[in-house]
Each structure stands twice: as structure tokens, then as C-alpha cells.
Design an enzyme around this catalytic site. Structure first.
Site, PDB file in Angstrom:
ATOM      1  N   LYS A 122       0.815  -1.221   0.000  1.00 50.86           N
ATOM      2  CA  LYS A 122       0.000   0.000   0.000  1.00 50.86           C
ATOM      3  C   LYS A 122       0.846   1.267   0.000  1.00 50.86           C
ATOM      4  O   LYS A 122       0.342   2.337  -0.310  1.00 50.86           O
ATOM      5  CB  LYS A 122      -0.969  -0.025   1.169  1.00 50.86           C
ATOM      6  CG  LYS A 122      -2.007  -1.119   0.994  1.00 50.86           C
ATOM      7  CD  LYS A 122      -3.196  -0.977   1.909  1.00 50.86           C
ATOM      8  CE  LYS A 122      -4.247  -2.006   1.605  1.00 50.86           C
ATOM      9  NZ  LYS A 122      -3.830  -3.389   1.993  1.00 50.86           N
TER      10      LYS A 122
HETATM   11  C1  LIG Z   1      -4.480  -4.457   1.547  1.00 46.81           C
HETATM   12  C2  LIG Z   1      -3.710  -5.723   1.494  1.00 46.81           C
HETATM   13  C3  LIG Z   1      -4.082  -6.782   0.644  1.00 46.81           C
HETATM   14  C4  LIG Z   1      -5.320  -6.711  -0.225  1.00 46.81           C
HETATM   15  O1  LIG Z   1      -5.175  -5.790  -1.261  1.00 46.81           O
HETATM   16  P1  LIG Z   1      -6.458  -5.323  -2.113  1.00 46.81           P
HETATM   17  O2  LIG Z   1      -5.973  -4.262  -3.007  1.00 46.81           O
HETATM   18  O3  LIG Z   1      -7.447  -4.801  -1.088  1.00 46.81           O
HETATM   19  O4  LIG Z   1      -6.987  -6.506  -2.808  1.00 46.81           O
HETATM   20  C5  LIG Z   1      -3.295  -7.915   0.602  1.00 46.81           C
HETATM   21  N1  LIG Z   1      -2.201  -8.026   1.389  1.00 46.81           N
HETATM   22  C6  LIG Z   1      -1.813  -7.048   2.218  1.00 46.81           C
HETATM   23  C7  LIG Z   1      -0.602  -7.248   3.052  1.00 46.81           C
HETATM   24  C8  LIG Z   1      -2.535  -5.852   2.306  1.00 46.81           C
HETATM   25  O5  LIG Z   1      -2.153  -4.886   3.149  1.00 46.81           O
END
Ligand SMILES: *Cc1c(COP(=O)(O)O)cnc(C)c1O
Length: 415
Positions: free
Chosen positions: A99
Site C-alpha cells: 500500500k
Molecule cells: C491491503 C492488502 C491486501 C489486499 O489488497 P487489495 O488491493 O485490497 O486486494 C493484501 N495483502 C496485504 C498485506 C494488504 O495490506
């Protein structure tokens, strides 16, 4: 580039869509087209991102090259597992989860908006809040307010969320993640508060977070020449970005979603009918999503579900544990529970005879999930430097009752 809501036809500029986050009609913004591009291998991630995103920002007031240079200051390296299986490590940013890419790109866009917001509100179940806080930390003229559900994030996540200080204000809410989201929605609906505090959003549905996530898939595809991808999935943001990169002409073949025990997406792709479910708690908690928000974009692009070019498979907690143990034993690599879902889905694909290069998106560093991973591998996982730095800082989060009036009072008294 012009953008419009999944629920309407009124056009706004991309910069306007980024400024707004959610469309006024409650829909999600989509770009008017996904232009085909021809990119060359061998450039930095920032340069790949610039080339990929330039068509979207061509007639916009934001200089996307400057945004990419400021946002993409770390890499997304490929790590070979065995044969033609690799991990795409997306956790080398400041908060050790993928993210960081989207949050940093969005933050660099937001501070360049003609009228930048003064207060960014984020409700978080863990990783998002930290990524957004890190992205805006010490940026002049803007503060970040984080709400997280007290007692429902891991100890390290909680510490991280409260460790920024300066222009980041962290509240631990006596309630659930849904309560946190409800408080944020109510604050946005309060016109007086919205203008007096200059509220802005860094929600995961923002195009400013979705678009830049295409960059690391493009970079990996250019490096390997041709690849298939498994994406651990919750709200479908990361995976949708991969699909968009493919549609822009990058050499990406199959895209397989890996979910945890939350089966909404596998069931949807199998039955062709979308039925959101209440979410269930799993070891891969950042994917505990029962109503993935980006399904609305997917349905907009593919009104006939049978034509959606994705597969999906679900992985339960026992198999997540087995996969973490097995990966450690076979490759000496510690993986987080989300990445483990992806590895298991790849194992099933290979068992069915799947060919070619496959890459699993490694979405978080295993040290973020030490309490799950360490007992399984019988080792401590070294903490990456950026995360260690945050964990060494003092951490404070103010308690907040899960009521609109309490949040209103807290927001009006912020420095
Ligand atoms: C947010 C997150 C996900 C999921 O990602 P999406 O874009 O919501 O599908 C998977 N793994 C981790 C570690 C995350 O922080």
C-alpha cells in the site's frame, strides 16, 4: 484524461477525480479509456511508472514525472523461488506493505492539487492507515487523522499507527473497523466540518491509489518478457491494477486471485452472480473483506461476468500455516500470511499443469505478522530498517468513543 463514475456519465478531469475520491453519486471513478502503451525494459520503476501514467496525466495540471520521482523511491524486486516461479516483493516501502506505492503516489498528487485538502481522514484495519500516514508525514499544510479499531489490529500494527506524531493524529476507536468507516463517512457528510477542516480522503478506492499500482506489474512484465500473476486479494485494488496493466498492452497472461477464507470473489467468478458476504476473520487479516469495493469497477468494465479474465481460489487458515512452514523449509523464505495465500494458489495452478513464468505478489513483509510467522518457522524474522525505525519510536493513540459527536469534537479541537 476524462474520468466518470461507474454510476453516471458526467465527466471530470483525472485531477478532479483524485481530489474527490468517491464520485458524488456514490460510484467509483474510472478513466474514460485504458490507452495502449509500448514501454521499454531496463528503466527504473519511477521511469516505468511515468511512461505508463503519462497518458492519463497528459492534459492535467499535475506533473506526473515529478510525482513518480517523489513517490517511487524504492523498488519492487523479483525474487526467484524455484523453476519459473518468483515472488514480486512489494514490501520495501516505509511501512513494509504494497500500500506504500499507492499511498505515496496519492499523497504526492494531493499536495500538488490546486486546492489541497488540509485534513486527510483514514479509517484503517491495519496497513492502509500506516501507509497513508507515512506518505503524508511532515508534509506542510496537511494533517492526517487515522481511526483504527482498538484491540483489533496486531501489536506491531498498533504501534506503527501511533508512532508518527507531528502532523499525524491517531485515534483508537472503541469499536470495529466498520464503526471507524462510519465515523469517517459521517464527518464527510457534515458540510460545516468538511469546509472548516478542509477534509480530504485517501480512501483505497481513489484512482490516485489504483493507477500507480500498475507500475510494478509493468516493470516485472518488462523484466521477464511475459508473465502470469497471482495476486493476494481483499478489496481487489491490487489485482485490478494488474488487469489494467494487461489491458494497456503489457505482456501479462493469466491473472489469478488468491483470497483467504472470504470467498466472495471465487464464488462470484464461478457463479457469475455477485453476492457480498459478512467478512470472517483470518490470519491474512488485510484481506478480510466480504464486499470487495472494486467489484463495482470490474462489473462496469465487464457487464457480463462470464467474460471477466480472472480466476480466483480461496485458501483457509490451516493451509496458510502449512504454506508458510513449507515455503520456509523448501526455499528458506519467510512469507506473510497474505503472500502464503498466493503461493498456495500457484501450487494448485502448477499441480493442474500450469506452464510459463508465474509471479506471486508478495504484499507485506513477514515481520509485520511476526506473531503468526515466527512460531511456524521457529525463527525470528529480521525487521526491515524502515519498520524498525517506526517501531523504535514512542507511540500514542488517543482513545475515541465510536460516536459521531465524539469524533466531531475531536476534529474541531485538533491543532
Ligand atoms: C491491503 C492488502 C491486501 C489486499 O489488497 P487489495 O488491493 O485490497 O486486494 C493484501 N495483502 C496485504 C498485506 C494488504 O495490506
Amino acid at each position: 484524461m476524462r474520468c466518470h463514475s461507474t454510476r453516471g456519465t458526467e465527466r471530470v478531469s483525472l485531477v478532479e477525480a483524485i481530489a474527490q475520491g468517491l464520485a458524488p453519486d456514490g460510484g467509483l471513478y474510472v478513466p474514460e479509456s485504458l490507452p495502449r502503451v509500448t514501454l521499454s525494459a531496463g528503466t527504473s520503476l519511477a521511469d516505468t511508472a511515468t511512461a505508463l501514467l503519462q497518458p492519463y496525466f497528459a492534459d492535467e495540471v499535475i506533473d506526473v514525472a515529478a510525482v513518480c520521482r517523489a513517490a517511487f523511491t524504492f523498488d519492487a524486486p523479483l525474487r526467484k523461488l524455484s523453476g519459473s516461479n518468483s515472488l514480486l516483493e512489494l514490501f520495501h516501502g516505509p511501512t513494509a506493505a504494497f500500500k506504500d506505492f499507492g499511498a505515496r503516489f496519492l499523497a504526492e498528487c494531493v499536495v500538488r492539487l490546486p486546492q489541497p485538502p488540509k485534513t486527510i481522514l483514514v479509517a484503517t484495519s491495519g496497513d492502509t492507515g500506516a501507509a497513508v500516514a507515512a506518505a503524508f508525514h511532515r508534509k506542510p499544510g496537511v494533517r492526517v487523522v487515522i481511526l483504527y479499531p482498538d484491540g483489533r489490529v496486531s501489536a506491531r500494527q498498533a504501534h506503527q499507527l501511533g508512532a508518527f506524531g507531528d502532523n499525524v493524529h491517531t485515534f483508537r476507536v472503541a469499536g470495529t473497523f466498520d464503526d471507524c468507516q462510519r465515523l469517517v463517512k459521517a464527518a464527510f457528510a457534515d458540510e460545516g466540518l468538511r469546509t472548516s477542516r478542509g477534509l480530504g480522503s485517501a480512501n483505497s478506492i481513489s484512482l490516485g491509489r489504483l493507477l500507480p499500482q500498475m507500475a510494478y506489474y509493468a516493470q516485472a512484465a518488462l523484466t521477464l518478457g511475459q508473465l502470469n500473476v497471482v495476486v493476494p486479494t481483499g478489496n481487489l485494488g491490487n489485482a485490478l491494477a494488474c488487469l489494467m496493466a494487461k489491458r494497456m498492452g503489457l505482456p501479462i497472461g493469466d491473472i489469478a486471485l488468491a483470497t483467504n477464507a472470504n470467498r466472495t470473489l471465487p464464488d462470484f467468478l464461478k457463479a457469475g452472480r455477485y453476492a457480498p458476504q459478512p467478512s470472517v476473520a483470518t490470519l491474512a487479516n488485510a484481506m478480510d473483506v466480504g464486499a470487495p469495493s472494486n467489484v463495482e469497477r470490474l462489473q462496469y468494465w465487464y457487464p457480463d461476468a462470464a467474460t471477466i479474465p480472472l480466476t480466483a481460489d480461496s485458501v483457509d487458515d490451516a493451509t496458510i500455516r502449512d504454506t508458510i512452514r513449507r515455503t520456509w523449509k523448501e526455499s528458506g523464505i519467510a512469507v506473510c500470511p497474505h503472500t502464503a495465500c498466493g503461493l498456495e494458489v500457484l501450487r494448485r495452478i502448477r499441480a493442474r499443469g500450469g506452464q510459463g513464468n508465474w509471479v506471486v505478489a508478495a504484499t507485506a513483509h513477514p515481520a509485520k505478522f511476526d506473531t503468526v510467522v515466527e512460531p511456524l518457522i521457529g525463527q525470528t524474522v529480521p525487521v526491515p530498517p524502515a519498520l524498525a525505525e517506526l517501531l523504535a519510536r514512542p507511540s500514542t493513540a488517543l482513545p475515541l468513543e465510536a460516536s459521531d459527536s465524539a469524533f466531531h469534537a475531536a476534529l474541531t479541537t485538533l491543532p
